[in-house]
Design a protein around this motif. Structure first.
Motif, short mmCIF file in Angstrom:
data_model
loop_
_atom_site.label_atom_id
_atom_site.label_comp_id
_atom_site.label_asym_id
_atom_site.label_seq_id
_atom_site.Cartn_x
_atom_site.Cartn_y
_atom_site.Cartn_z
N GLN A 30 0.69 -1.04 -0.13
CA GLN A 30 -0.04 0.03 0.02
C GLN A 30 0.91 1.36 -0.21
O GLN A 30 2.03 1.16 0.08
CB GLN A 30 -0.98 0.07 1.34
CG GLN A 30 -0.22 0.21 2.47
CD GLN A 30 -1.06 0.33 3.69
OE1 GLN A 30 -2.30 0.32 3.51
NE2 GLN A 30 -0.64 0.62 5.03
N ARG A 31 0.10 2.52 -0.21
CA ARG A 31 1.03 3.74 -0.26
C ARG A 31 1.60 3.70 1.18
O ARG A 31 0.91 3.43 2.27
CB ARG A 31 0.27 4.72 -0.65
CG ARG A 31 -0.26 4.85 -2.12
CD ARG A 31 -0.98 5.94 -2.49
NE ARG A 31 -2.25 5.87 -1.87
CZ ARG A 31 -3.54 6.39 -2.24
NH1 ARG A 31 -3.28 7.29 -3.36
NH2 ARG A 31 -4.71 6.45 -1.72
N GLU A 86 3.43 4.43 -4.85
CA GLU A 86 2.97 2.95 -4.87
C GLU A 86 4.48 2.24 -4.60
O GLU A 86 5.37 2.69 -5.13
CB GLU A 86 2.37 2.12 -6.08
CG GLU A 86 0.96 3.03 -6.28
CD GLU A 86 0.13 2.81 -5.33
OE1 GLU A 86 0.12 2.02 -4.56
OE2 GLU A 86 -0.83 3.61 -5.12
#
Length: 210
Positions: free
Chosen positions: A175-176, A199
């Protein structure tokens, strides 16, 4: 910069710290399974061997000086992770605590910090079943203070103060990057936001520009 001193071993991470008025560095050596400590020699003007902590697949050796005592968080890929304290009378490191293997299964990074006069460290766990966890010093040992998001394969954690407030930035392969902010009232980190358009971030470092 020019090469000043070469060391005849491989390492994955290094930490510099001061203790007892002296300067040290510690290297994590996963293949040798050790934390190798070197002390600055003021006469020879180079680093000399100080001590080692033997382990298995050691990836991070994080030193923490609390109330004049030296502690070292030894994060390992196998055999669990542990906390050591420097015994000055015996001139060696003594293991004082094991870290919960149900939460920390595959550590990838350790960050130490102080908030409101209290000492903490956080371990980023990169396994599917682990959980990035914040630990707090209670005067006798370190206990689990807060588990941050589980199941996200965190690879890096960065502590940074923004506008006088403590923050943690977690990097993850799934995930970010996520930003947590310290809640003084609840004495815990609350999720604030994530960083867009970033990302598959492996690690993050902060810096200041005046």
């Amino acid at each position: 910069f020019a090469a000043y001193q070469s060391l005849k071993f491989e390492s994955i991470s290094v930490e510099a710290f001061d203790f007892g008025g002296e300067q040290f560095v510690v290297f994590a050596q996963p293949f040798a399974g050790t934390c190798s400590f070197l002390e600055w020699d003021h006469v020879e003007m180079n680093f000399r061997i100080y001590d080692t902590i033997e382990g298995t697949s050691t990836v991070v050796c994080k030193p923490m000086v609390i109330d004049g005592a030296l502690f070292v968080v030894v994060a390992q890929l196998f055999g669990g992770s542990h906390i050591y304290r420097r015994d000055l009378s015996a001139s060696r490191f003594i293991k004082i605590q094991d870290i919960d293997i149900l939460k920390i299964r595959k550590p990838n990074d350790v960050e130490a910090f102080t908030v409101d006069g209290e000492s903490f460290f956080v371990i980023a766990d990169s396994s599917k079943a682990g959980s990035t966890t914040v630990y707090k010093w209670n005067g006798n040992g370190f206990y689990s203070h807060q588990s941050l998001h589980p199941w996200y394969r965190d690879t890096d954690v960065e502590y940074v103060e923004i506008s006088g407030k403590a923050h943690l930035i977690l990097s993850s392969s799934s995930q970010r990057p996520v930003v947590y902010q310290w809640n003084r009232g609840l004495k815990r980190f609350d999720r604030r936001t994530d960083i867009p358009e970033m990302e598959d971030v492996f690690s993050v470092k902060h810096f200041r520009v005046k």
